[in-house]
Design an enzyme around this catalytic site. Structure first.
Site, PDB file in Angstrom:
ATOM      1  N   HIS A   1      12.869  14.279  35.274  1.00  0.00           N
ATOM      2  CA  HIS A   1      11.578  14.953  35.335  1.00  0.00           C
ATOM      3  C   HIS A   1      10.491  14.032  35.884  1.00  0.00           C
ATOM      4  CE1 HIS A   1       8.026  17.105  33.427  1.00  0.00           C
ATOM      5  NE2 HIS A   1       8.666  18.094  34.008  1.00  0.00           N
TER       6      HIS A   1
ATOM      7  N   ARG B   1      10.736  20.517  41.070  1.00  0.00           N
ATOM      8  CA  ARG B   1      10.430  21.868  41.563  1.00  0.00           C
ATOM      9  C   ARG B   1       9.696  21.739  42.892  1.00  0.00           C
ATOM     10  NH1 ARG B   1      11.330  25.247  37.138  1.00  0.00           N
ATOM     11  NH2 ARG B   1      10.749  24.403  35.094  1.00  0.00           N
TER      12      ARG B   1
ATOM     13  N   TYR C   1      -2.601  24.017  39.848  1.00  0.00           N
ATOM     14  CA  TYR C   1      -2.425  23.129  38.697  1.00  0.00           C
ATOM     15  C   TYR C   1      -3.326  21.917  38.874  1.00  0.00           C
ATOM     16  CZ  TYR C   1       2.091  25.391  37.471  1.00  0.00           C
ATOM     17  OH  TYR C   1       3.082  26.274  37.117  1.00  0.00           O
TER      18      TYR C   1
ATOM     19  N   ARG D   1      -3.127  21.358  26.178  1.00  0.00           N
ATOM     20  CA  ARG D   1      -3.268  22.703  26.734  1.00  0.00           C
ATOM     21  C   ARG D   1      -2.499  23.749  25.936  1.00  0.00           C
ATOM     22  NH1 ARG D   1       0.104  23.214  31.557  1.00  0.00           N
ATOM     23  NH2 ARG D   1       1.559  24.220  30.147  1.00  0.00           N
TER      24      ARG D   1
ATOM     25  N   ARG E   1      14.722  24.485  35.046  1.00  0.00           N
ATOM     26  CA  ARG E   1      14.883  25.863  34.593  1.00  0.00           C
ATOM     27  C   ARG E   1      14.236  26.869  35.529  1.00  0.00           C
ATOM     28  NH1 ARG E   1      13.153  26.020  28.922  1.00  0.00           N
ATOM     29  NH2 ARG E   1      15.300  25.470  28.392  1.00  0.00           N
TER      30      ARG E   1
ATOM     31  N   ASN F   1       4.541  34.430  30.932  1.00  0.00           N
ATOM     32  CA  ASN F   1       4.727  33.481  29.834  1.00  0.00           C
ATOM     33  C   ASN F   1       5.624  34.059  28.747  1.00  0.00           C
ATOM     34  OD1 ASN F   1       3.047  31.639  31.081  1.00  0.00           O
ATOM     35  ND2 ASN F   1       1.291  32.016  29.769  1.00  0.00           N
TER      36      ASN F   1
ATOM     37  N   HIS G   1      -2.582  20.470  33.783  1.00  0.00           N
ATOM     38  CA  HIS G   1      -1.197  19.991  33.821  1.00  0.00           C
ATOM     39  C   HIS G   1      -1.075  18.475  33.801  1.00  0.00           C
ATOM     40  CE1 HIS G   1       2.932  19.576  35.657  1.00  0.00           C
ATOM     41  NE2 HIS G   1       3.148  20.562  34.813  1.00  0.00           N
TER      42      HIS G   1
END
Length: 692
Positions: A441, A381, A474, A570, A411, A52, A598
């Site tokens: 997204h 992703r 997740y 979160r 990213r 992170n 998530h």
């Protein structure tokens, strides 16, 4: 309702995004320190803290430094200039790193008591040293490249986030002159090496690759005497800077930018404690590092390796969480096709408690079905061994119209997505890279199937990526439906992304950046109006981050109108709850537990005829204004109840939930009996489907 000419009180109404993120990472660190968490899971959390921080430094801190270089002095809506924010960030990060390594040393002591020992080379016995020497010469030495730095050999490129050794040398018989070289610790061999067992010992011993190299460093510099060998690690600016309006080929430009990223501006330098002053001076001068960008580390650099170490460690399952085997959704325990089931009912999927295989099987069935005419899908992703990519390729080879929107700017997944895009194109899929200036997204699959004399659409929308690996760790929600209205909206959305048409007249799905934010405003304002009129009014929202000022202001206004607002956020939260006259009716909690929370779920009371939505979008400016995101209603009454129960379960968590105070800090919620841990309740798969 953005505030203009704001007073100090109005500025104080918001928490800073980056400082709030550091509070989130502190909550992750607290899981590593929690004695009630299984020992190896604590080690895993410690690796997450490192990962992170790496991303935060290479993106958020890097961006702040770029603003400082540009001499931007404008305050953000939380009252910080780039310079003022940078100073606070680096001070807090420095303290966090110190705390992180104190936790590391404590965990190493506890692991040793359980028979898992990390050793230094001098502590190995003769038999172990001989085995390690053989390993070094056979496996490590052949891939090492010593890189001297002198007048004829300039400083080599140091890669972002790789561990290197800084070596200070003295030539044999050559007085006091010092020489400098660096050696990269290979990333393509294991960072952790298991050492042979000592006789009559059941302990498993390990040594880090860099420790092995340090001890044998003389083998790389014959004729020289090593004076000092210490590790260092450089973090660079990892943002991509692309002017999409001027590029002719986006894929080609991103590939160029990825190569340029390897030389991104240095953001921070980590050095091993005790590094030779000459080596430190060399590094600081070469990278242009100032004192406030440097961290002296008391332990191994880059604790991210601990995550894979825990995954690969065998024989210690009692020090981990019990293995979770996701349940295959009961509704699909039949010989009926997905399409027949979905014509009869909508289906909710709750990962990781329910298997992501259901999504993959749905797509694979569509690829094989001769009546399926077209498949359209977004990919942001995707895991490396994904079954989805072969299914899409197979569908195209079977003659179906397959369109895949691949987001090249996801990213740190740019290179992988470029590879997927090329593979899909070779198979005959239509690959689209989205709209100019916007990241795609949204998570959506559209299947068009010929049935009798008509075409029927089947849709999957989700809160998380189409990634089987992250779906195991997740928490995310997916909806499978054959709703004609949602299907028509899905077609409009894909036409908007792939063509020149605009998604007009969407009836069910709301799309960013066009209308999603306005729809949220409309529903928040409706709740406020209901509260003012004495009607039931309540909002529950579960998001990863809340940082958009306009949304926060609307929530403040609703709170002042009397709306009960419960937020499960979160990570970043720029809203301050509990401020007198502003946010007294707002409660914010954050849950950090075994799985990464998530899912994005929104609930609006609507005078008792409540509405529930799933979304790919967090309540951040980038999601609402600069990305293609969707928000989809769940219309089936039973499924709505399930989602409400899921939200209520999180709100009742009094074990892993942390309550956000108005000063920006988080504290444990009131631990009254009975204790309820929402994720552990949800593991009992039927729990989240029943009323509490």
């Amino acid at each position: 309702m953005i505030l203009e000419n704001r007073t100090e009180r109005e500025v104080y109404s918001y928490l800073n995004r980056d400082l709030s993120w550091l509070e989130f990472n502190r909550r992750v660190l607290q899981e590593a320190q929690n004695v009630d968490t299984p020992l190896l899971e604590r080690v895993r959390f410690l690796s997450i803290v490192t990962s992170n921080l790496d991303e935060f430094m290479s993106v958020r801190v890097a961006e702040t430094r770029e603003k400082m270089k540009a001499e931007l002095m404008k305050k953000d809506f939380t009252g910080y200039t780039p310079t003022g924010l940078y100073k606070r960030l680096m001070k807090r990060i420095s303290k966090m790193i110190q705390e992180q390594y104190r936790s590391y040393r404590d965990l190493m002591r506890q692991l040793s008591k359980k028979g898992i020992v990390f050793m230094e080379y001098p502590d190995l016995n003769a038999t172990q040293q001989k085995a390690m020497e053989q390993y070094y010469h056979d496996i490590v030495f052949p891939v090492l490249t010593p890189m001297a730095v002198d007048q004829s050999r300039p400083f080599p490129l140091v890669h972002h986030k790789f561990v290197y050794l800084a070596v200070v040398l003295r030539k044999e018989g050559d007085g006091d002159e010092l020489y400098f070289a660096i050696v990269q610790v290979p990333s393509n061999i294991p960072r952790v090496i298991q050492v042979p067992l000592r006789s009559n010992s059941k302990k498993k011993s390990f040594i880090l690759t860099e420790e092995l190299i340090k001890h044998h460093i003389h083998t790389l510099f014959s004729g020289y005497i090593p004076e000092s060998v210490h590790g260092f690690r450089l973090t660079r600016n990892s943002d991509l800077y692309i002017n999409e309006e001027e590029v002719e080929d986006l894929l080609e430009e991103i590939e160029k930018e990825l190569r340029r990223r390897r030389r991104g501006a240095p953001v921070c330098l980590e050095v091993e404690e005790g590094i030779h002053p000459n080596a430190l001076a060399y590094l600081k001068h070469e990278f242009g590092i100032k004192d406030d960008q440097m961290f002296e580390i008391q332990g191994p650099l880059d604790l991210g390796f601990l995550g894979s170490f825990v995954d690969q460690l065998e024989g210690y399952n009692h020090l981990k969480y019990p293995n979770l085997k996701p349940v295959y959704p009961e509704v699909f325990h039949t010989d009926e096709s997905y399409f027949k089931i979905l014509r009869r009912q909508d289906v909710l999927l709750y990962h990781p408690y329910e298997s992501f295989d259901a999504v993959t099987d749905f797509l694979e069935e569509a690829a094989e079905d001769p009546d399926v005419m077209a498949i359209k899908m977004t990919l942001y992703r995707v895991n490396g061994d994904s079954r989805l990519i072969p299914a899409l390729a197979h569908a195209a080879e079977m003659g179906k119209q397959v369109t895949v929107v691949v987001e090249l700017k996801a990213r740190f997944d740019e290179e992988r997505n470029i590879a997927w895009a090329r593979e899909l194109e070779k198979a005959g899929c239509h690959v689209v890279y989205g709209l100019l200036g916007l990241k795609t997204h949204a998570k959506i699959i559209l299947i068009v199937r010929r049935e009798q004399d008509t075409l029927r659409r089947y849709v999957h929308v989700g809160t998380g990526n189409y990634n089987a690996s992250t779906a195991r760790v997740y928490t995310d929600i997916g909806l499978l439906t054959s709703s004609p209205q949602i299907g028509e909206d899905a077609s409009e959305i894909f036409n908007d992304i792939t063509g020149y048409s605009e998604a007009q007249g969407l009836r069910e799905i709301h799309l960013a950046p066009d209308g999603l934010k306005n729809k949220l405003f409309e529903m928040i304002q409706r709740e406020a109006a209901n509260a003012k009129n004495g009607k039931p009014a309540r909002i529950i929202a579960k998001v990863n981050s809340l940082s958009n000022q306009e949304i926060i202001d609307e929530l403040y206004a609703a709170s002042q109108a009397g709306v009960k607002i419960q937020l499960i956020v979160r990570g970043v939260c720029c809203l301050r709850p509990g401020l007198e006259g502003i946010s007294e009716n707002i409660r914010v909690i954050s849950i950090v537990d075994r799985f990464l929370e998530h899912s994005r779920i929104f609930y609006f009371e609507n005078e008792g005829d409540y509405e529930v939505y799933l979304s790919s979008a967090d309540w951040m400016t980038r999601n609402l204004d600069r990305r293609i995101e969707l928000m989809c209603p769940v219309n089936d009454r039973k499924l709505k109840e399930i989602l409400v129960n899921t939200l209520e379960l999180s709100l009742k968590d009094n074990v892993k939930a942390r309550l956000l105070l108005s000063n920006g800090t988080y504290v444990p919620v009131n631990n009254k009996e009975p204790l309820l841990r929402s994720q552990f309740e949800a593991i009992q798969i039927k729990t989240w489907k029943k009323s509490k």
